[in-house]
Write a protein that holds these residues in place. Structure first.
Motif, mmCIF file in Angstrom:
data_model
loop_
_atom_site.group_PDB
_atom_site.id
_atom_site.type_symbol
_atom_site.label_atom_id
_atom_site.label_comp_id
_atom_site.label_asym_id
_atom_site.label_seq_id
_atom_site.Cartn_x
_atom_site.Cartn_y
_atom_site.Cartn_z
ATOM 1 N N THR A 47 -11.849 -3.442 24.565
ATOM 2 C CA THR A 47 -11.512 -4.826 24.221
ATOM 3 C C THR A 47 -11.564 -4.924 22.706
ATOM 4 O O THR A 47 -12.447 -4.357 22.071
ATOM 5 C CB THR A 47 -12.477 -5.835 24.854
ATOM 6 O OG1 THR A 47 -13.807 -5.515 24.449
ATOM 7 C CG2 THR A 47 -12.385 -5.821 26.370
ATOM 8 N N PHE A 48 -10.610 -5.629 22.161
ATOM 9 C CA PHE A 48 -10.544 -5.806 20.714
ATOM 10 C C PHE A 48 -10.754 -7.269 20.404
ATOM 11 O O PHE A 48 -10.313 -8.148 21.123
ATOM 12 C CB PHE A 48 -9.168 -5.399 20.188
ATOM 13 C CG PHE A 48 -8.921 -3.913 20.156
ATOM 14 C CD1 PHE A 48 -8.123 -3.391 19.159
ATOM 15 C CD2 PHE A 48 -9.444 -3.043 21.091
ATOM 16 C CE1 PHE A 48 -7.863 -2.024 19.099
ATOM 17 C CE2 PHE A 48 -9.196 -1.698 21.058
ATOM 18 C CZ PHE A 48 -8.396 -1.175 20.053
ATOM 19 N N ARG A 49 -11.435 -7.525 19.311
ATOM 20 C CA ARG A 49 -11.613 -8.906 18.839
ATOM 21 C C ARG A 49 -10.773 -9.086 17.586
ATOM 22 O O ARG A 49 -10.594 -8.171 16.814
ATOM 23 C CB ARG A 49 -13.067 -9.167 18.483
ATOM 24 C CG ARG A 49 -13.960 -9.149 19.671
ATOM 25 C CD ARG A 49 -15.345 -9.515 19.256
ATOM 26 N NE ARG A 49 -16.260 -8.646 19.997
ATOM 27 C CZ ARG A 49 -17.541 -8.573 19.782
ATOM 28 N NH1 ARG A 49 -18.078 -9.299 18.846
ATOM 29 N NH2 ARG A 49 -18.284 -7.791 20.502
ATOM 30 N N SER A 50 -10.293 -10.317 17.401
ATOM 31 C CA SER A 50 -9.507 -10.564 16.183
ATOM 32 C C SER A 50 -10.372 -10.810 14.985
ATOM 33 O O SER A 50 -11.504 -11.033 15.020
ATOM 34 C CB SER A 50 -8.560 -11.735 16.326
ATOM 35 O OG SER A 50 -8.730 -12.505 17.424
#
Length: 86
Positions: free
Chosen positions: A83-86
């Motif tokens: 999962t990537f966060r902005s």
């Protein structure tokens, strides 16, 4: 130190009150985004606005596809959900 150059080529087509843009990223993998804009018939005909809107949508589509490719690459390399966060 390593340097890479990736190029994005944007092609814009106008057809009466519709404008389309295709943005293609030339890197190790070719990824393409597409954007569309439609002028309301009652609006003033200013082609640059349609081109800007269609291009922004194509680049946004391209960015989302590049993020999805990044997530898939991380998951493949780590064998774990990413999962990537902005």
């Amino acid at each position: 130190m390593r340097t890479e150059r990736w190029t994005v080529l944007v092609n814009i087509s106008e057809h009466s009150d519709h404008t389309s843009a295709d943005a293609r990223l030339h890197s190790r993998d070719d990824i393409a985004g597409r954007g569309l804009a439609r002028r309301n018939p009652s609006d003033t005909d200013i082609p640059e606005i349609g081109a800007e809107l269609a291009t922004s949508r194509a680049l946004s589509d391209l960015a989302h596809q590049l993020l999805d490719a990044s997530i898939a690459d991380v998951e493949q390399a780590t064998s774990h959900p990413a999962t990537f966060r902005s």
